[in-house]
Design a protein around this motif. Structure first.
Motif, PDB file in Angstrom:
ATOM      1  N   GLU A 233       0.796  -1.224   0.000  1.00 45.73           N
ATOM      2  CA  GLU A 233       0.000   0.000   0.000  1.00 45.73           C
ATOM      3  C   GLU A 233       0.837   1.287   0.000  1.00 45.73           C
ATOM      4  OE1 GLU A 233      -2.827   0.028   3.214  1.00 45.73           O
ATOM      5  OE2 GLU A 233      -3.335   2.131   2.761  1.00 45.73           O
ATOM      6  N   ILE A 234       1.885   1.321   0.837  1.00 50.49           N
ATOM      7  CA  ILE A 234       2.694   2.552   0.900  1.00 50.49           C
ATOM      8  C   ILE A 234       3.373   2.787  -0.448  1.00 50.49           C
ATOM      9  CG2 ILE A 234       4.692   3.651   2.003  1.00 50.49           C
ATOM     10  CD1 ILE A 234       3.893   2.111   4.572  1.00 50.49           C
ATOM     11  N   ALA A 235       3.920   1.729  -1.039  1.00 49.53           N
ATOM     12  CA  ALA A 235       4.561   1.863  -2.360  1.00 49.53           C
ATOM     13  C   ALA A 235       3.560   2.381  -3.382  1.00 49.53           C
ATOM     14  CB  ALA A 235       5.145   0.521  -2.792  1.00 49.53           C
ATOM     15  N   ARG A 236       2.341   1.860  -3.336  1.00 48.34           N
ATOM     16  CA  ARG A 236       1.312   2.321  -4.299  1.00 48.34           C
ATOM     17  C   ARG A 236       1.000   3.807  -4.091  1.00 48.34           C
ATOM     18  NH1 ARG A 236      -0.787  -2.731  -3.613  1.00 48.34           N
ATOM     19  NH2 ARG A 236      -2.261  -2.031  -2.020  1.00 48.34           N
ATOM     20  N   HIS A 237       0.846   4.207  -2.820  1.00 46.70           N
ATOM     21  CA  HIS A 237       0.606   5.634  -2.533  1.00 46.70           C
ATOM     22  C   HIS A 237       1.747   6.496  -3.079  1.00 46.70           C
ATOM     23  CE1 HIS A 237      -3.043   5.540  -0.304  1.00 46.70           C
ATOM     24  NE2 HIS A 237      -2.570   4.894   0.750  1.00 46.70           N
ATOM     25  N   LEU A 238       2.977   6.046  -2.854  1.00 50.17           N
ATOM     26  CA  LEU A 238       4.138   6.823  -3.301  1.00 50.17           C
ATOM     27  C   LEU A 238       4.132   6.971  -4.820  1.00 50.17           C
ATOM     28  CD1 LEU A 238       6.951   5.292  -1.018  1.00 50.17           C
ATOM     29  CD2 LEU A 238       6.111   7.645  -0.930  1.00 50.17           C
ATOM     30  N   VAL A 239       3.962   5.843  -5.507  1.00 56.13           N
ATOM     31  CA  VAL A 239       4.014   5.877  -6.979  1.00 56.13           C
ATOM     32  C   VAL A 239       2.825   6.658  -7.541  1.00 56.13           C
ATOM     33  CG1 VAL A 239       3.913   4.443  -9.069  1.00 56.13           C
ATOM     34  CG2 VAL A 239       5.424   3.808  -7.170  1.00 56.13           C
ATOM     35  N   ASP A 240       1.633   6.426  -6.989  1.00 54.75           N
ATOM     36  CA  ASP A 240       0.460   7.171  -7.475  1.00 54.75           C
ATOM     37  C   ASP A 240       0.665   8.671  -7.278  1.00 54.75           C
ATOM     38  OD1 ASP A 240      -0.692   4.816  -8.123  1.00 54.75           O
ATOM     39  OD2 ASP A 240      -2.119   4.761  -6.438  1.00 54.75           O
ATOM     40  N   THR A 250       8.015   4.081 -10.835  1.00 53.43           N
ATOM     41  CA  THR A 250       7.129   2.927 -11.022  1.00 53.43           C
ATOM     42  C   THR A 250       7.226   2.037  -9.783  1.00 53.43           C
ATOM     43  OG1 THR A 250       8.852   1.543 -11.977  1.00 53.43           O
ATOM     44  CG2 THR A 250       7.566   2.911 -13.526  1.00 53.43           C
ATOM     45  N   LEU A 251       6.270   1.114  -9.662  1.00 55.46           N
ATOM     46  CA  LEU A 251       6.322   0.164  -8.542  1.00 55.46           C
ATOM     47  C   LEU A 251       7.595  -0.684  -8.608  1.00 55.46           C
ATOM     48  CD1 LEU A 251       2.585  -0.971  -8.414  1.00 55.46           C
ATOM     49  CD2 LEU A 251       3.826   0.323  -6.658  1.00 55.46           C
ATOM     50  N   GLU A 252       8.047  -0.959  -9.833  1.00 58.72           N
ATOM     51  CA  GLU A 252       9.280  -1.765  -9.994  1.00 58.72           C
ATOM     52  C   GLU A 252      10.495  -1.027  -9.433  1.00 58.72           C
ATOM     53  OE1 GLU A 252       7.013  -1.341 -12.542  1.00 58.72           O
ATOM     54  OE2 GLU A 252       6.181  -3.307 -12.032  1.00 58.72           O
ATOM     55  N   PHE A 396      14.238  20.295   3.263  1.00 59.32           N
ATOM     56  CA  PHE A 396      12.935  19.688   2.982  1.00 59.32           C
ATOM     57  C   PHE A 396      12.909  19.001   1.609  1.00 59.32           C
ATOM     58  CE2 PHE A 396      11.541  22.440   6.468  1.00 59.32           C
ATOM     59  CZ  PHE A 396      10.643  21.622   7.133  1.00 59.32           C
ATOM     60  N   GLY A 397      14.063  18.589   1.105  1.00 58.99           N
ATOM     61  CA  GLY A 397      14.144  17.827  -0.144  1.00 58.99           C
ATOM     62  C   GLY A 397      13.385  18.493  -1.274  1.00 58.99           C
ATOM     63  N   SER A 398      12.588  17.681  -1.976  1.00 62.89           N
ATOM     64  CA  SER A 398      11.817  18.192  -3.112  1.00 62.89           C
ATOM     65  C   SER A 398      10.601  18.980  -2.649  1.00 62.89           C
ATOM     66  CB  SER A 398      11.336  17.017  -3.956  1.00 62.89           C
ATOM     67  OG  SER A 398      10.405  16.250  -3.202  1.00 62.89           O
ATOM     68  N   GLY A 399      10.292  18.916  -1.347  1.00 61.13           N
ATOM     69  CA  GLY A 399       9.094  19.573  -0.815  1.00 61.13           C
ATOM     70  C   GLY A 399       7.831  18.775  -1.057  1.00 61.13           C
ATOM     71  N   PHE A 400       7.961  17.582  -1.632  1.00 58.74           N
ATOM     72  CA  PHE A 400       6.761  16.824  -2.017  1.00 58.74           C
ATOM     73  C   PHE A 400       6.506  15.661  -1.059  1.00 58.74           C
ATOM     74  CE2 PHE A 400       4.539  13.396  -4.157  1.00 58.74           C
ATOM     75  CZ  PHE A 400       3.447  14.064  -4.700  1.00 58.74           C
ATOM     76  N   VAL A 401       5.262  15.563  -0.607  1.00 60.20           N
ATOM     77  CA  VAL A 401       4.823  14.404   0.190  1.00 60.20           C
ATOM     78  C   VAL A 401       3.704  13.710  -0.581  1.00 60.20           C
ATOM     79  CG1 VAL A 401       3.654  13.681   2.310  1.00 60.20           C
ATOM     80  CG2 VAL A 401       5.428  15.437   2.414  1.00 60.20           C
ATOM     81  N   ALA A 402       3.825  12.401  -0.764  1.00 55.72           N
ATOM     82  CA  ALA A 402       2.742  11.636  -1.393  1.00 55.72           C
ATOM     83  C   ALA A 402       1.643  11.432  -0.352  1.00 55.72           C
ATOM     84  CB  ALA A 402       3.259  10.295  -1.894  1.00 55.72           C
ATOM     85  N   ALA A 403       0.420  11.819  -0.703  1.00 56.44           N
ATOM     86  CA  ALA A 403      -0.692  11.762   0.258  1.00 56.44           C
ATOM     87  C   ALA A 403      -0.802  10.374   0.873  1.00 56.44           C
ATOM     88  CB  ALA A 403      -1.994  12.126  -0.461  1.00 56.44           C
TER      89      ALA A 403
END
Ligand code: DON
Length: 575
Positions: A233-240, A250-252, A396-403
């Motif tokens: 699930e976490i990987a899917r959230h990150l990639v999405d 990608t998930l790969e 803060f890196g890229s500043g991006f957080v995957a929801a």
């Protein structure tokens, strides 16, 4: 990688001198450390390490705890969405290894991904937002360290970080300064703004910052290990999340991420021993080169201007090699034997003109101020050591957080050379050796280091982008002269990195008369308005067992010394 081990005098030394060396080597009759020591960039991270050692953990468990706590309380410096290098020394068998948890370029990355149609670097593309993020290595590294070197389950070593993320921590001035700096990037990501800002603004000092999504991600790693982050699930959230914002993960990419155990760079020189980060960090290679050049010239008896000139010229030459030759040796051929050759170091050292600066021959380039990343140093009572430098790159890196993940993504892709000869945010230039390629690790300057001088072991490192390596060099030379640790981490710094061709000088680090003399010899001086670096160091005198630890006064870090019974089992309580 090719043989990263540099042997110095000992290779040519007669057998009897090796025996004498052994006889006097502290390892042969070491006194165990009288206490545990931890120095990290945040008091709550240091405290996390202490709690885990008190629960029966060793230095490696503490390293997991400190790394995870830093991800929560110092999100501008490092985190689960970033990577790093963990240098370990296991006392029982003297096993030394670098855990390479560096980010990798995603498989869809291309050499020209940050260039426009005219071949020009697109401003900010490798710094802000999802395209800037490499595939994180920190979660894999923490699981690896816990499983192969630690004594405690992740459920215990991650517990302090989980509590800090769930229950919150009071926002400090360092956080506020960094968030202010990266406000635009944080505001551009709704999940980042919700996690790190209050009503779209920097939270007030003392505000209790809770990160429930990050707590859940840490809990998932604690119960299911690496798979919890890199699959499911976490990987899917990150990639999405990344793809919804124009990214290429990608998930790969996540599923295929692996930490690599690498032999550190080792240099023995005149009774001293350097152990530091190997490729894909340039740190150990450059430190070894610089120490060999300094050894060839000798620094004894030099006045401050001569010594500074010599150090600058040595830095210039080592950083020039970084730009020309260094990159991820799993992907490109790096002529390490040549770069680390003692003979070449001697020849280059002899070419240094003490009366004149050697021009770096190319025009000066702009440089950003590196103010984050995180280093910590740990020694436990058994003599296990950890030096770790971790990063999400820019504040803060890229500043991006995957929801839904609480994971702030790095912008480490900027450490690649976007185009031969074009400078990154730290003004570093590179060429094809550090060009972007799928799965490749970007060249780093992070330099977690162990340094042994006679009986004295110093564990040290610092953030500071390109200035990391020169800071560590100055620290090693101060260790040589026996400077007390608290002074070593505080002392004024100067830096040269080949290009731009100038000396960066911290306020007050060098007298006006020395600066004038350096200018007379042809150096360009840039007087910095702000100090840089945040060195965290631990020292152990193996003869007496005395232990010391120090946090750089430039930061808000904390160093502690404490005692426990070794191997006592227990659980960690939050504060
Ligand atoms: O790996 C590196 O060399 C950089 N990403 C480190 C960045 C850094 O130290 C930023 N802080 N000052």
């Amino acid at each position: 990688m090719a043989d990263p081990v540099v042997t110095g005098v000992s290779r040519k030394a007669p057998a009897w001198s090796l025996f004498v060396l052994w006889l006097f080597s502290a390892g042969a009759m070491a006194t165990l450390p009288r206490g545990h020591a931890i120095a990290s960039a945040h008091p709550l991270a240091t405290e996390a390490g202490r709690l885990v050692i008190e629960a029966g953990g060793n230095a490696f468990d503490a390293a997991v705890a400190v790394s995870a706590a830093l991800a929560v309380v110092e999100p501008y410096g490092s985190g689960l969405g970033g990577g790093g290098f963990w240098l370990l020394h296991r006392a029982s068998d003297r096993h030394e290894v670098m855990i390479d948890g560096r980010e990798r370029a995603p498989a869809a990355a291309t050499a020209d991904m940050y260039l426009d149609a005219n071949g020009q670097v697109i401003n900010g593309a490798s710094i802000d937002g999802v395209l800037a993020a490499g595939i994180p290595g920190a979660p894999a590294a923490l699981v690896h360290i816990a499983e192969h070197y630690g004594r405690l389950p992740l459920a215990v070593s991650l517990q302090p970080a989980i509590i800090l993320a769930r229950d919150g921590f009071p926002v400090d001035e360092a956080y506020r300064r960094m968030a202010e700096w990266r406000l635009a990037a944080l505001r551009a990501s709704p999940a980042a703004a919700a996690q790190f800002l209050v009503g779209g603004d920097v939270p007030p000092a003392g505000h209790r910052l809770r990160q429930p999504d990050l707590a859940k991600t840490l809990e998932a790693i604690a119960s299911a290990g690496m798979r919890a982050f890199y699959e499911g699930e976490i990987a899917r959230h990150l990639v999405d999340g990344v793809r919804a914002h124009g990214g290429i993960w990608t998930l790969e990419d996540l599923r295929d991420y692996r930490v690599v155990e690498r032999a550190p760079v080792e240099l023995r020189l005149q009774g001293k021993r350097l152990v530091s980060a190997s490729l894909p960090s340039s740190g150990g290679v450059l430190l070894a080169q610089m120490l060999m050049m300094l050894d060839a010239r000798g620094t004894a008896g030099l006045g401050v201007a001569d010594r500074t000139h010599l150090l600058v010229e040595v830095m210039r030459r080592a950083y020039a090699d970084r730009a020309r030759y260094l990159g991820d040796s799993d992907h490109v051929h790096v002529p390490l034997a040549r770069v680390l050759s003692r003979g070449r170091a001697q020849r280059r050292a002899q070419q240094i003109d003490m009366a004149r600066a050697t021009p770096s021959t190319r025009e000066a380039l702009a440089v950003g101020e590196g103010q984050d990343t995180s280093h910590f140093s740990i020694l436990d009572r058994e003599g296990n050591r950890v030096a770790a430098t971790l990063s999400v790159n820019y504040p803060f890196g890229s500043g991006f957080v995957a929801a839904g993940t609480g994971v702030l993504l790095n912008d480490e892709m900027d450490d690649f050379s976007a185009r031969p000869g074009s400078a990154n945010v730290y003004g570093l230039v590179g060429n094809d050796a550090n060009a972007i390629a799928p799965g490749k690790r970007m060249l780093s300057s992070m330099s977690p280091t162990f340094y042994e001088h006679g009986d004295v072991v110093t564990i040290l490192g610092t953030p500071g982008g390109s200035r990391i390596i020169s800071q560590v060099l100055l620290g090693l030379l101060d260790a040589d002269s026996g400077l007390p640790l608290s002074e070593l981490v505080a002392k004024g710094r100067f830096h040269h990195q080949y290009l731009p061709d100038r000396i960066d000088v911290e306020p007050g680090a060098l007298d006006e008369s020395v600066l004038a003399e350096l200018q007379r010899r042809g150096h360009t001086i840039r007087r910095l308005e702000q100090p840089y670096g945040n060195m965290q160091a631990v020292r152990w005198d193996r003869r007496s067992g005395a232990v010391d630890a120090a946090a750089d006064p430039r930061g808000i870090g904390q160093a502690v010394l404490f005692h426990t019974e070794i191997g006592r089992a227990g659980s960690v309580q939050g504060r």
